[in-house]
Design a protein around this motif. Sequence first.
Motif, PDB file in Angstrom:
ATOM      1  N   VAL A  70      -8.003   3.859  -3.952  1.00  0.00           N
ATOM      2  CA  VAL A  70      -7.022   4.708  -4.623  1.00  0.00           C
ATOM      3  C   VAL A  70      -7.686   5.569  -5.708  1.00  0.00           C
ATOM      4  O   VAL A  70      -8.311   5.041  -6.624  1.00  0.00           O
ATOM      5  CB  VAL A  70      -5.909   3.855  -5.267  1.00  0.00           C
ATOM      6  CG1 VAL A  70      -4.866   4.750  -5.920  1.00  0.00           C
ATOM      7  CG2 VAL A  70      -5.287   2.941  -4.235  1.00  0.00           C
TER       8      VAL A  70
ATOM      9  N   GLN B 179       8.467   5.454  -1.322  1.00  0.00           N
ATOM     10  CA  GLN B 179       8.636   4.947   0.047  1.00  0.00           C
ATOM     11  C   GLN B 179       9.117   3.500   0.028  1.00  0.00           C
ATOM     12  O   GLN B 179       9.969   3.102   0.811  1.00  0.00           O
ATOM     13  CB  GLN B 179       7.305   5.019   0.809  1.00  0.00           C
ATOM     14  CG  GLN B 179       6.783   6.421   1.017  1.00  0.00           C
ATOM     15  CD  GLN B 179       7.629   7.212   2.003  1.00  0.00           C
ATOM     16  OE1 GLN B 179       8.486   6.665   2.671  1.00  0.00           O
ATOM     17  NE2 GLN B 179       7.413   8.510   2.057  1.00  0.00           N
TER      18      GLN B 179
ATOM     19  N   ASP C 271       9.521   9.767  -8.242  1.00  0.00           N
ATOM     20  CA  ASP C 271       9.365  11.205  -8.493  1.00  0.00           C
ATOM     21  C   ASP C 271      10.632  11.980  -8.105  1.00  0.00           C
ATOM     22  O   ASP C 271      11.440  11.505  -7.316  1.00  0.00           O
ATOM     23  CB  ASP C 271       8.096  11.761  -7.824  1.00  0.00           C
ATOM     24  CG  ASP C 271       8.251  11.975  -6.333  1.00  0.00           C
ATOM     25  OD1 ASP C 271       9.177  12.688  -5.927  1.00  0.00           O
ATOM     26  OD2 ASP C 271       7.447  11.416  -5.582  1.00  0.00           O
TER      27      ASP C 271
ATOM     28  N   PRO D 296       3.458   4.217  -1.395  1.00  0.00           N
ATOM     29  CA  PRO D 296       3.861   4.783  -2.686  1.00  0.00           C
ATOM     30  C   PRO D 296       5.233   4.229  -3.091  1.00  0.00           C
ATOM     31  O   PRO D 296       6.025   3.869  -2.210  1.00  0.00           O
ATOM     32  CB  PRO D 296       3.961   6.282  -2.424  1.00  0.00           C
ATOM     33  CG  PRO D 296       3.419   6.523  -1.058  1.00  0.00           C
ATOM     34  CD  PRO D 296       3.361   5.216  -0.338  1.00  0.00           C
TER      35      PRO D 296
ATOM     36  N   GLY E 173       2.859   5.825 -10.678  1.00  0.00           N
ATOM     37  CA  GLY E 173       1.770   6.072  -9.748  1.00  0.00           C
ATOM     38  C   GLY E 173       1.069   7.397  -9.971  1.00  0.00           C
ATOM     39  O   GLY E 173       0.152   7.751  -9.241  1.00  0.00           O
TER      40      GLY E 173
ATOM     41  N   GLN F 148       0.932  14.187 -11.254  1.00  0.00           N
ATOM     42  CA  GLN F 148       1.380  13.663  -9.961  1.00  0.00           C
ATOM     43  C   GLN F 148       0.157  13.267  -9.165  1.00  0.00           C
ATOM     44  O   GLN F 148      -0.812  14.038  -9.100  1.00  0.00           O
ATOM     45  CB  GLN F 148       2.210  14.743  -9.249  1.00  0.00           C
ATOM     46  CG  GLN F 148       2.441  14.518  -7.786  1.00  0.00           C
ATOM     47  CD  GLN F 148       3.589  13.559  -7.529  1.00  0.00           C
ATOM     48  OE1 GLN F 148       4.099  12.921  -8.440  1.00  0.00           O
ATOM     49  NE2 GLN F 148       4.002  13.450  -6.290  1.00  0.00           N
ATOM     50  N   ASN F 149       0.164  12.079  -8.577  1.00  0.00           N
ATOM     51  CA  ASN F 149      -0.957  11.608  -7.750  1.00  0.00           C
ATOM     52  C   ASN F 149      -2.331  11.787  -8.395  1.00  0.00           C
ATOM     53  O   ASN F 149      -3.273  12.222  -7.752  1.00  0.00           O
ATOM     54  CB  ASN F 149      -0.963  12.317  -6.396  1.00  0.00           C
ATOM     55  CG  ASN F 149       0.238  11.942  -5.566  1.00  0.00           C
ATOM     56  OD1 ASN F 149       0.773  10.838  -5.717  1.00  0.00           O
ATOM     57  ND2 ASN F 149       0.693  12.841  -4.714  1.00  0.00           N
TER      58      ASN F 149
ATOM     59  N   SER G 297       0.820  -1.212   0.000  1.00  0.00           N
ATOM     60  CA  SER G 297       0.000   0.000   0.000  1.00  0.00           C
ATOM     61  C   SER G 297       0.860   1.271   0.000  1.00  0.00           C
ATOM     62  O   SER G 297       0.338   2.378  -0.071  1.00  0.00           O
ATOM     63  CB  SER G 297      -0.920   0.001   1.213  1.00  0.00           C
ATOM     64  OG  SER G 297      -0.164   0.193   2.390  1.00  0.00           O
TER      65      SER G 297
END
Lengths: 239, 299
Positions: B14, A139, A166, A136, B37, B203-204, A134
């Motif tokens: 998500v 991390q 990123d 990102p 992501g 981003q996100n 879970s």
Amino acid sequence: MNSIVVKNLTKKFGDFTAVNNISFEVKKGEVFGFLGANGAGKTTAMKILCGLLKPTFGEAYIAGYNAFTEGKKIRENIGYMSQRFSLYEDMKVWENIELFGTIYKVKKSILKERIKRVIQRLNMQSYADELVGSLPLGQKQKLAFATALIHEPKIVFLDEPTSGVDPIVRREFWELIYETAAKDVTVFTTTHYMDEAEYCNRICIMAEGSVQLIGNPEELKRRMRVNNMDELFCKFVKR
Amino acid sequence: MLKIARISKSFKKVEALKDVTFEVENGEIFGVVGPDGAGKTTLFNILVTLINPDKGSASINGFNIDKDYKKIREVIGYLPGQFSLYPDLSCYENLDFFATLYGNSIEENYELIQPIWSQLEPFKDRRAGRLSGGMKQKLALCCALVHRPQVLFLDEPTTGVDPVSRREFWSILKEIKKEGITVLVSTPYMDEATLCDRVGLMQNGELLKIGSPENIVAEFSGLLFALRASEMYPLLEKFKNLSGNIHYYPFGQQLHIAVSHEADVGLLYDFVKEIGYGLLDLQQITPSIEDCFIQLMAY
């Protein structure tokens, strides 16, 4: 003092020479960047240095152990972080660290303290009980790095550790690398990001199984009269 | 022309895409730039009609992704991030299969794929699964182009690819653009943004910014300086003592320092002198897309 000594190292698969007579040394506490095009022989060379693959001939000493005969000793004394798979997604953060600590035979009492320290350093207190799946990506990669260091190895090998991460986490990751090197741990890393190549003390550019160039990024740029790493790389990895 | 209006998509908890809106002009190379992501693949999968959005709508050359999905599939080409050809068919058989699937023949649009196909031709009888990574990708590109699509979607074609092969791939994209094909390409490499006509920084699940690379750079707020570092780590440690509204981060062999208010520039100069640097070591520079991305993400 050298952590890695490679001399005329060669690896053949049948008729194909994946690594062709390479030689270099990596000093203790150095951040060493291992660059090259896809298929240049980086992965094969890295597998030999990690004690996972026997070379065909030449010499290779990693943390003082012989790559021909002491693969197991090498594996015990290094950390390794692979590009994609390095943690168990359906285990919790602390469980992953504990698992790797146990595999590397870190004493239980010491391990408990180290897990706490790792989680604190990564500011992951609130994640400690979460499943790794879970988290990102950034991390996860930082955690994988810390986990690769849990048995306090003398050398850590990183295979494209920041691919797809990123730009901010990429830099946080490099701060972890600097911190590690400052503790005299040798960091051997591959990357496709040319700005990261500049963060290394020295880089080695591979092409077609051979070492093309080796040295400090700034010196190499000056010597080869190029403006940036990208130009330098493209000059030596022509097709 | 592509019109994407207020698209949102969630997978369980998500939120993969949050209210994404942008347009792509005919014949441009539009880059969707962001880390893993960010939602790039989800966005592409919606536009190529593989999944439906939860909210919002989109159209490609006037065709709606919901109602006209069959029409859209005829006019687009799609190169997925994962190798998706038939590994047991030869190169030639794969290409022939995709041409036939679209009711075309290889000959009809041969001119378009010829520059790429000519590199593969020596291996045309080899099974696709046994090609090298670079060759696989070129074959996949041929298969996505063989019916001469109006819009080509490329999902992270250069991820994990070395800088030399990346350059080569981008020169192929420029050629495709010359044929009048609209190109949507996603990438995690910030430096590739400058090779696009326009980009969306993601981003996100959110689009942080849309525009030409030049405009995005021009809209960087504040001033950016570069300080050459012989050793980065000690320099970073020293900078932790700097006060004021100043952001800094390593960038290759330099430390980039962003100063939001001009009034803080004096502060920075004093600090740099204090830690033993000459004033000539500090230079004002033009931001790169990566600097802009960091600014949009962090401050």
